[in-house]
Design a protein around this motif. Structure first.
Motif, PDB file in Angstrom:
ATOM      1  N   ALA A 199       0.917  -0.959   0.257  1.00  0.00           N
ATOM      2  CA  ALA A 199       0.155   0.187  -0.146  1.00  0.00           C
ATOM      3  C   ALA A 199       1.133   1.089   0.148  1.00  0.00           C
ATOM      4  O   ALA A 199       0.409   2.044  -0.846  1.00  0.00           O
ATOM      5  N   TYR A 200       1.966   1.052   1.398  1.00  0.00           N
ATOM      6  CA  TYR A 200       3.130   2.445   1.165  1.00  0.00           C
ATOM      7  C   TYR A 200       4.391   2.735  -0.621  1.00  0.00           C
ATOM      8  O   TYR A 200       3.858   3.741  -1.072  1.00  0.00           O
ATOM      9  N   SER A 201       3.986   1.169  -1.571  1.00  0.00           N
ATOM     10  CA  SER A 201       4.981   1.401  -2.345  1.00  0.00           C
ATOM     11  C   SER A 201       3.560   2.083  -3.947  1.00  0.00           C
ATOM     12  O   SER A 201       4.214   2.901  -3.705  1.00  0.00           O
ATOM     13  N   ALA A 202       2.113   1.256  -3.579  1.00  0.00           N
ATOM     14  CA  ALA A 202       1.658   2.498  -4.436  1.00  0.00           C
ATOM     15  C   ALA A 202       1.697   3.428  -4.792  1.00  0.00           C
ATOM     16  O   ALA A 202       1.337   4.062  -5.573  1.00  0.00           O
ATOM     17  N   GLN A 203       1.343   3.893  -2.935  1.00  0.00           N
ATOM     18  CA  GLN A 203       1.033   4.797  -2.617  1.00  0.00           C
ATOM     19  C   GLN A 203       2.329   6.070  -3.446  1.00  0.00           C
ATOM     20  O   GLN A 203       2.231   7.466  -4.106  1.00  0.00           O
ATOM     21  N   TYR A 204       3.484   5.806  -3.490  1.00  0.00           N
ATOM     22  CA  TYR A 204       4.842   6.291  -3.598  1.00  0.00           C
ATOM     23  C   TYR A 204       5.466   6.162  -5.008  1.00  0.00           C
ATOM     24  O   TYR A 204       5.517   7.396  -5.528  1.00  0.00           O
ATOM     25  N   ALA A 205       4.078   5.395  -5.248  1.00  0.00           N
ATOM     26  CA  ALA A 205       4.433   5.666  -6.948  1.00  0.00           C
ATOM     27  C   ALA A 205       3.546   6.673  -7.434  1.00  0.00           C
ATOM     28  O   ALA A 205       3.816   7.204  -8.358  1.00  0.00           O
ATOM     29  N   LYS A 206       2.830   7.051  -7.738  1.00  0.00           N
ATOM     30  CA  LYS A 206       1.160   7.809  -7.473  1.00  0.00           C
ATOM     31  C   LYS A 206       2.660   9.232  -7.093  1.00  0.00           C
ATOM     32  O   LYS A 206       1.975  10.266  -7.802  1.00  0.00           O
ATOM     33  N   ASP A 207       3.000   9.266  -6.217  1.00  0.00           N
ATOM     34  CA  ASP A 207       3.509  10.472  -5.816  1.00  0.00           C
ATOM     35  C   ASP A 207       4.240  10.499  -6.243  1.00  0.00           C
ATOM     36  O   ASP A 207       4.814  12.375  -6.841  1.00  0.00           O
ATOM     37  N   ILE A 208       5.943   9.914  -6.695  1.00  0.00           N
ATOM     38  CA  ILE A 208       7.282  10.168  -6.984  1.00  0.00           C
ATOM     39  C   ILE A 208       6.405  10.517  -9.012  1.00  0.00           C
ATOM     40  O   ILE A 208       7.028  10.757  -9.429  1.00  0.00           O
ATOM     41  N   LYS A 209       5.377   9.661  -9.329  1.00  0.00           N
ATOM     42  CA  LYS A 209       5.231  10.016 -10.538  1.00  0.00           C
ATOM     43  C   LYS A 209       4.791  11.522 -10.667  1.00  0.00           C
ATOM     44  O   LYS A 209       4.547  12.641 -11.910  1.00  0.00           O
ATOM     45  N   SER A 210       3.662  12.290  -9.801  1.00  0.00           N
ATOM     46  CA  SER A 210       3.466  13.236  -9.965  1.00  0.00           C
ATOM     47  C   SER A 210       4.510  14.342  -9.873  1.00  0.00           C
ATOM     48  O   SER A 210       4.816  15.644 -10.949  1.00  0.00           O
ATOM     49  N   PHE A 211       5.689  13.702  -8.704  1.00  0.00           N
ATOM     50  CA  PHE A 211       6.610  14.405  -8.665  1.00  0.00           C
ATOM     51  C   PHE A 211       7.079  14.991  -9.563  1.00  0.00           C
ATOM     52  O   PHE A 211       7.607  15.979 -10.164  1.00  0.00           O
ATOM     53  N   PHE A 212       7.462  13.484 -10.852  1.00  0.00           N
ATOM     54  CA  PHE A 212       8.802  13.993 -11.903  1.00  0.00           C
ATOM     55  C   PHE A 212       7.279  14.840 -13.859  1.00  0.00           C
ATOM     56  O   PHE A 212       8.461  15.528 -13.877  1.00  0.00           O
ATOM     57  N   HIS A 213       6.712  14.344 -12.801  1.00  0.00           N
ATOM     58  CA  HIS A 213       5.836  15.009 -14.270  1.00  0.00           C
ATOM     59  C   HIS A 213       5.687  16.106 -13.575  1.00  0.00           C
ATOM     60  O   HIS A 213       6.195  17.591 -15.081  1.00  0.00           O
ATOM     61  N   ALA A 214       5.590  16.823 -12.775  1.00  0.00           N
ATOM     62  CA  ALA A 214       6.031  18.606 -12.006  1.00  0.00           C
ATOM     63  C   ALA A 214       7.093  19.539 -12.798  1.00  0.00           C
ATOM     64  O   ALA A 214       6.964  20.099 -13.488  1.00  0.00           O
ATOM     65  N   ARG A 215       7.912  18.650 -12.470  1.00  0.00           N
ATOM     66  CA  ARG A 215       9.534  18.912 -12.730  1.00  0.00           C
ATOM     67  C   ARG A 215       9.629  18.236 -14.208  1.00  0.00           C
ATOM     68  O   ARG A 215      10.923  19.857 -15.389  1.00  0.00           O
ATOM     69  N   GLY A 216       9.020  17.493 -14.837  1.00  0.00           N
ATOM     70  CA  GLY A 216       9.345  17.958 -15.945  1.00  0.00           C
ATOM     71  C   GLY A 216       8.981  18.694 -16.984  1.00  0.00           C
ATOM     72  O   GLY A 216       9.302  19.350 -17.767  1.00  0.00           O
ATOM     73  N   GLN A 217       7.858  19.266 -16.474  1.00  0.00           N
ATOM     74  CA  GLN A 217       7.634  20.815 -16.563  1.00  0.00           C
ATOM     75  C   GLN A 217       8.265  22.362 -16.940  1.00  0.00           C
ATOM     76  O   GLN A 217       8.608  23.129 -17.486  1.00  0.00           O
ATOM     77  N   GLU A 218       8.525  22.338 -15.380  1.00  0.00           N
ATOM     78  CA  GLU A 218       9.520  23.481 -14.868  1.00  0.00           C
ATOM     79  C   GLU A 218      11.445  23.057 -15.118  1.00  0.00           C
ATOM     80  O   GLU A 218      11.848  24.071 -15.404  1.00  0.00           O
ATOM     81  N   LEU A 219      11.609  22.455 -15.846  1.00  0.00           N
ATOM     82  CA  LEU A 219      13.314  22.501 -16.017  1.00  0.00           C
ATOM     83  C   LEU A 219      13.288  22.565 -17.403  1.00  0.00           C
ATOM     84  O   LEU A 219      12.863  22.045 -17.986  1.00  0.00           O
TER      85      LEU A 219
END
Ligand SMILES: C[S@@+](CC[C@H](N)C(=O)[O-])C[C@H]1O[C@@H](n2cnc3c(N)ncnc32)[C@H](O)[C@@H]1O
Length: 250
Positions: free
Chosen positions: A185-205
């Motif tokens: 359950a933690y792992s699944a939440q982490y996968a969602k969160d890190i995806k959002s993190f990378f998506h945002a940074r992908g736009q900002e970098l």
């Protein structure tokens, strides 16, 4: 994020400023990697022509001194790369540096600003908000740094509080010694969160930009209970359990 759990602010005995040695040591241990990564991978040729602004963001910066030390390390390494690559002769020919200190809104930004190094060679701004979403305009950052923050999840997975779920985590605050489903359950939440993190940074970098992330982990082949933060949290878990037992007896 519905709930926020900031580091303790100020400079009292329990403050993060006075209790962040573990993160400081880890960052110090990774300094050689940071410098090498900047030398090898940062593409300064694609930066705008001089005078350029080199924009750095520390996401989950908390308060100093760790963030200030690492910002200095980043600026030193980037400056050295400029000196080497583009035959910059003097400090005046370097880009101007702008540093964004970013953390959740409940972070002690007042203390952070009050303790900014007086001799800093950069402009500063505070950016409140969650790194799981967009924080900066498109293509505006040249360097994203985040240390000991990305293991924070955006929320506790719902299953952990659901009495009917196999991932119900009664009596524990960790996944280390919990049933397999809890870790999943933690792992699944982490996968969602890190995806959002990378998506945002992908736009900002910006093109040619670089991101350096320090995240506590554990070596392959080790058990969840052997993660590097377990020694900190296991005593806390048993102390909380004792307090709950005591309260339920009274
Ligand atoms: C252990 S501190 C690390 C501070 C600093 N980077 C260091 O290395 O000493 C983790 C920080 O991450 C921040 N944080 C946690 N979740 C976050 C989120 N979603 N967005 C921004 N910051 C977050 C916390 O508020 C906290 O200040």
């Amino acid at each position: 994020m519905a709930e926020e759990f900031p580091m303790t602010g100020g400079d009292g005995p329990n403050s993060y400023a006075k209790n962040s040695n573990a993160a400081a040591k880890a960052a110090d241990g990774a300094k050689a990697m940071l410098v090498a990564a900047i030398f090898e991978n940062l593409d300064i040729e694609t930066l705008q022509s001089r005078p350029a602004t080199f924009r750095i963001a520390d996401l989950g910066c908390s308060v100093g001194p760790n963030t200030f030390i690492q910002v200095d390390n980043i600026i030193d390494a980037v400056s050295q790369k400029y000196h080497k690559k583009s035959k910059v002769q003097s400090a005046g020919e370097l880009p101007e540096f702008q540093v964004y200190f970013s953390d959740l809104v409940s972070n002690d930004f007042n203390y952070l600003f009050a303790t900014l190094p007086r001799d800093r060679q950069y402009f500063t701004a505070g950016v409140p908000g969650s790194f799981h979403g967009r924080l900066f305009p498109e293509a505006s950052l040249n360097f994203v740094y985040s240390a000991y923050a990305l293991h924070w999840l955006s929320k506790i997975p719902d299953e952990l509080r659901d009495i009917n779920s196999p991932a119900f985590n009664k009596g524990r605050i960790l996944y280390g010694n919990a049933p397999y489903e809890v870790g999943q359950a933690y792992s699944a939440q982490y996968a969602k969160d890190i995806k959002s993190f990378f998506h945002a940074r992908g736009q900002e970098l910006a093109p040619g930009g670089l991101m350096l992330l320090l995240i506590p982990g554990r070596p392959h082949g080790t058990l969840p209970a052997q993660n590097s933060l377990a020694p900190y949290f296991q005593p806390l878990e048993s102390t909380l359990a004792d307090m709950v037992n005591e309260a339920s007896r009274t």
